[in-house]
Design an enzyme around this catalytic site. Structure first.
Site, PDB file in Angstrom:
ATOM      1  N   LYS A  80      -2.822   3.750  -4.878  1.00  0.00           N
ATOM      2  CA  LYS A  80      -1.829   2.795  -5.355  1.00  0.00           C
ATOM      3  C   LYS A  80      -2.438   1.396  -5.403  1.00  0.00           C
ATOM      4  O   LYS A  80      -3.171   0.989  -4.490  1.00  0.00           O
ATOM      5  CB  LYS A  80      -0.623   2.817  -4.420  1.00  0.00           C
ATOM      6  CG  LYS A  80       0.527   1.905  -4.814  1.00  0.00           C
ATOM      7  CD  LYS A  80       1.651   2.020  -3.788  1.00  0.00           C
ATOM      8  CE  LYS A  80       2.829   1.141  -4.123  1.00  0.00           C
ATOM      9  NZ  LYS A  80       3.913   1.255  -3.120  1.00  0.00           N
ATOM     10  N   SER A 156       8.257   2.493  -4.640  1.00  0.00           N
ATOM     11  CA  SER A 156       7.341   1.744  -5.474  1.00  0.00           C
ATOM     12  C   SER A 156       6.022   2.462  -5.742  1.00  0.00           C
ATOM     13  O   SER A 156       5.195   1.951  -6.507  1.00  0.00           O
ATOM     14  CB  SER A 156       7.040   0.392  -4.802  1.00  0.00           C
ATOM     15  OG  SER A 156       6.411   0.577  -3.546  1.00  0.00           O
ATOM     16  N   SER A 180       9.313   3.857  -0.359  1.00  0.00           N
ATOM     17  CA  SER A 180       8.431   3.825  -1.533  1.00  0.00           C
ATOM     18  C   SER A 180       7.509   5.012  -1.681  1.00  0.00           C
ATOM     19  O   SER A 180       6.928   5.212  -2.762  1.00  0.00           O
ATOM     20  CB  SER A 180       7.599   2.539  -1.527  1.00  0.00           C
ATOM     21  OG  SER A 180       8.413   1.432  -1.781  1.00  0.00           O
TER      22      SER A 180
END
Length: 467
Positions: A80, A156, A180
Site C-alpha cells: 500500500k 483505505s 482499512s
C-alpha cells in the site's frame, strides 16, 4: 495447470521447491495480471516491473541452488502506498507530497519482506493519507470493486484488496486505523488481519497514533499466518513494537475451533442495522463454527458506540498529518480531508484525553468479555459494496464513512486483533465478510478460527475472473 495468478503463496512455494515452476514465470504472470486489471479497477499507483523481474531472477537462482532466502523467497507482494518501499516514491494518495524525495528506506514490514526474498510488484492505491473507508483520491482517482467495477473496493487499503482478489500477487501489505484492512477485504472477498497493535512495527510513526496497524491481505488465513511470521518481528525504529511472538503463527493453524468459546453478536445489541442478506450469510457461517466444535453463544459486548471519541482521535490525526503543509498545499487536499482536519485542529488536549478515557474504558469492557469468551464474531461491515467514488452510500443519511462501518473502528481503539473472513455473497453476487476478534496478543486464535472456516469451505475460494 491452474493459472499461476490463482495460487496462494503457500502453493507457490511448494511449486518452487519441486521445480514445477519458478519465480520468474510467476512474477511475469502476476505483472501481466496487474497490467490487465489496472484500466478497470485502478489498483495500482505504480508497478515496479524491472525491479520485480530482477528480484525474481535472483530468487530463481537461489532456488536452483537449493538455498532459498527466508520464508517468502520469490513470492510476489504488493505494498500500500502509505508504507515506504525503497526506490519508489510513497505519495500517500496526495498531490501535496513531493515525489522528488530520496525514498531510500523501507518501512519495517517491507524490510522484513525484502530480507525474506519477496518480489515487489508495486504500490497500491489509497485515499489521501488513508483517511477514509473507501479508496479514491485527487492524485490517483477511484479504485473499483473486482466483482462490480461500478462499486467501491472499500478502503483505505482498497488497491491492495483489489490486487489480491484479482490475482496480481497473493500477498499485500495494508494499514488499518479504523477498518482499512477489514472493510476492503469484506467488500472484495479476501482475507485480512489487523494484528494486535505493535505486532507489526510501523515507521514512520502514524499521525493517527496507536489507532494505526499494519497487516496482511491475502487469499486465505494460511497465507496471512505465513506473512505475519515474516513481518511480525520487532524493529528498533518503532518504540511501541512488541517482542517476538512465542511461536510460528503458521504452525499453530491446525488447532481448529473445537472447544473455543465464541460470543456471536449479530448487531452489537441492536445498535447496528445490518442488511438482512449480510446477516443471513454471517449467521450461516457462525452455525458452521458451532458445527466444527466451537461453543457459540449469542450475546453482546457491554459497549456503546464510541464514534464520538473515535472522531476526536481520528480528526486530530488528520490535523496532525497535514499540519506542516503550506496553505496552497492544503488546497490540493481531498475536500473531505480538509473538513475533518479543520475539525481536528479545533480539538483541545483535554478533548483528546477525554477520548483516551473512553478508549481505555472500552478496552476494559472488552477485556472482561474475553475473560468469558475466546472470540467475538460480528459481521465485518453491515452492508456490501456501494457505488464507487462516494464516501457513504447514496441515501444512507451518513455524513462520514464511520456511519456505515460501526463494527470495525472500536477494535482499533482497543488494539485487539481482528480479521475479516469471506463467508458468502449477497443476492447481487457481492462478497460478505465475517469479523473475528480476540483478546490482545491472541492473533493465533483469530488465525486458527479463520483457517478452520477455509478448511471447511465456508470461505469462498479464488478470485473473480477479470472482465
Amino acid at each position: 495447470m491452474t493459472e499461476l495468478t490463482e495460487l496462494t503463496a503457500v502453493r507457490l512455494l511448494d511449486g518452487y521447491r519441486t521445480g514445477e515452476f519458478g519465480p520468474v514465470q510467476v512474477a511475469r504472470a502476476a505483472l501481466r495480471r496487474a497490467e490487465a486489471i489496472q484500466p478497470e479497477v485502478n489498483a495500482f499507483v505504480r508497478l515496479t516491473a524491472e525491479d520485480a523481474l530482477e528480484r525474481a531472477r535472483e530468487s530463481e537462482e537461489r532456488w536452483r541452488r537449493g538455498e532459498p532466502r527466508g520464508l517468502l523467497d520469490g513470492v510476489p507482494v504488493t505494498v500500500k502506498d502509505i508504507l515506504l518501499l525503497r526506490g519508489a516514491p510513497t505519495l500517500r494518495g496526495s498531490r501535496a507530497v513531493d515525489p522528488a524525495g530520496r525514498w531510500d528506506e523501507d518501512a519495517p514490514s517491507v524490510a522484513r519482506l525484502r530480507e525474506h526474498g519477496a518480489v515487489f510488484l508495486g504500490k497500491t492505491t489509497t485515499p489521501e493519507y488513508g483517511w477514509k473507508g473507501v479508496t479514491d483520491s485527487p492524485l490517483s482517482g477511484v479504485t473499483r470493486n473486482p466483482y462490480d467495477p461500478a462499486r467501491t473496493a472499500g478502503g483505505s487499503s482498497g488497491g491492495s484488496a483489489a490486487a489480491v482478489a484479482l490475482g496480481a500477487g497473493p500477498l499485500s501489505l495494508g494499514t488499518d486505523g479504523g477498518g482499512s484492512l477489514r472493510i476492503p477485504a469484506s467488500f472484495c472477498g479476501i482475507f485480512a488481519l489487523k494484528p494486535t497493535y505493535g505486532r507489526v512495527p510501523l515507521y514512520p510513526a502514524s499521525a493517527f497514533g496507536t489507532l494505526a496497524h499494519v497487516g496482511p491481505m491475502t487469499r486465505d488465513a494460511a497465507d496471512a499466518a505465513l506473512l505475519l511470521d515474516v513481518i511480525g518481528q520487532p524493529d528498533s525504529r518503532d518504540w511501541s513494537a512488541l517482542a517476538p511472538p512465542p511461536g510460528s503463527y503458521a504452525a499453530g493453524l491446525a488447532g481448529g475451533v473445537r472447544g473455543l468459546r465464541v460470543a456471536y453478536s449479530p448487531s452489537l445489541g441492536g445498535q447496528v442495522a445490518v442488511r438482512p442478506a449480510v446477516a443471513a450469510v454471517v449467521r450461516r457461517a457462525v452455525e458452521r463454527l458451532a458445527g466444527l466444535g466451537a461453543y457459540v453463544t449469542e450475546t453482546d459486548p457491554d459497549v456503546t458506540d464510541p464514534v464520538a471519541a473515535f472522531h476526536t482521535l481520528w480528526f486530530s490525526g488528520a490535523a496532525r498529518v497535514t499540519q506542516r503543509l503550506a496553505p496552497h498545499q492544503r488546497e490540493l487536499l481531498d475536500p473531505g480531508l480538509r473538513e475533518i482536519r479543520a475539525r481536528g485542529a479545533r480539538c483541545s488536549a483535554l478533548d483528546y484525553l477525554a477520548a483516551v478515557d473512553v478508549r481505555m474504558d472500552l478496552g476494559r469492557r472488552m477485556g472482561r468479555l474475553h475473560d468469558a469468551y475466546d472470540l467475538l464474531v460480528t459481521p465485518t461491515v453491515p452492508i456490501t459494496a456501494f457505488e464507487a467514488g462516494a464516501e457513504v452510500p447514496k441515501g444512507s443519511g451518513h455524513r462520514r464513512w464511520t456511519g456505515w462501518t460501526p463494527f470495525t473502528y472500536p477494535f482499533n481503539m482497543t488494539q485487539q486483533p481482528a480479521a475479516s473472513v469471506p463467508v458468502g455473497f449477497d443476492g447481487d453476487g457481492l462478497p460478505v465478510g465475517l469479523q473475528l476478534v480476540a483478546a490482545r496478543h491472541r492473533d493465533d486464535l483469530v488465525l486458527r478460527a479463520a483457517h478452520a472456516l477455509y478448511e471447511a469451505k465456508v470461505a469462498p475460494g479464488g478470485p473473480p475472473t477479470p472482465s
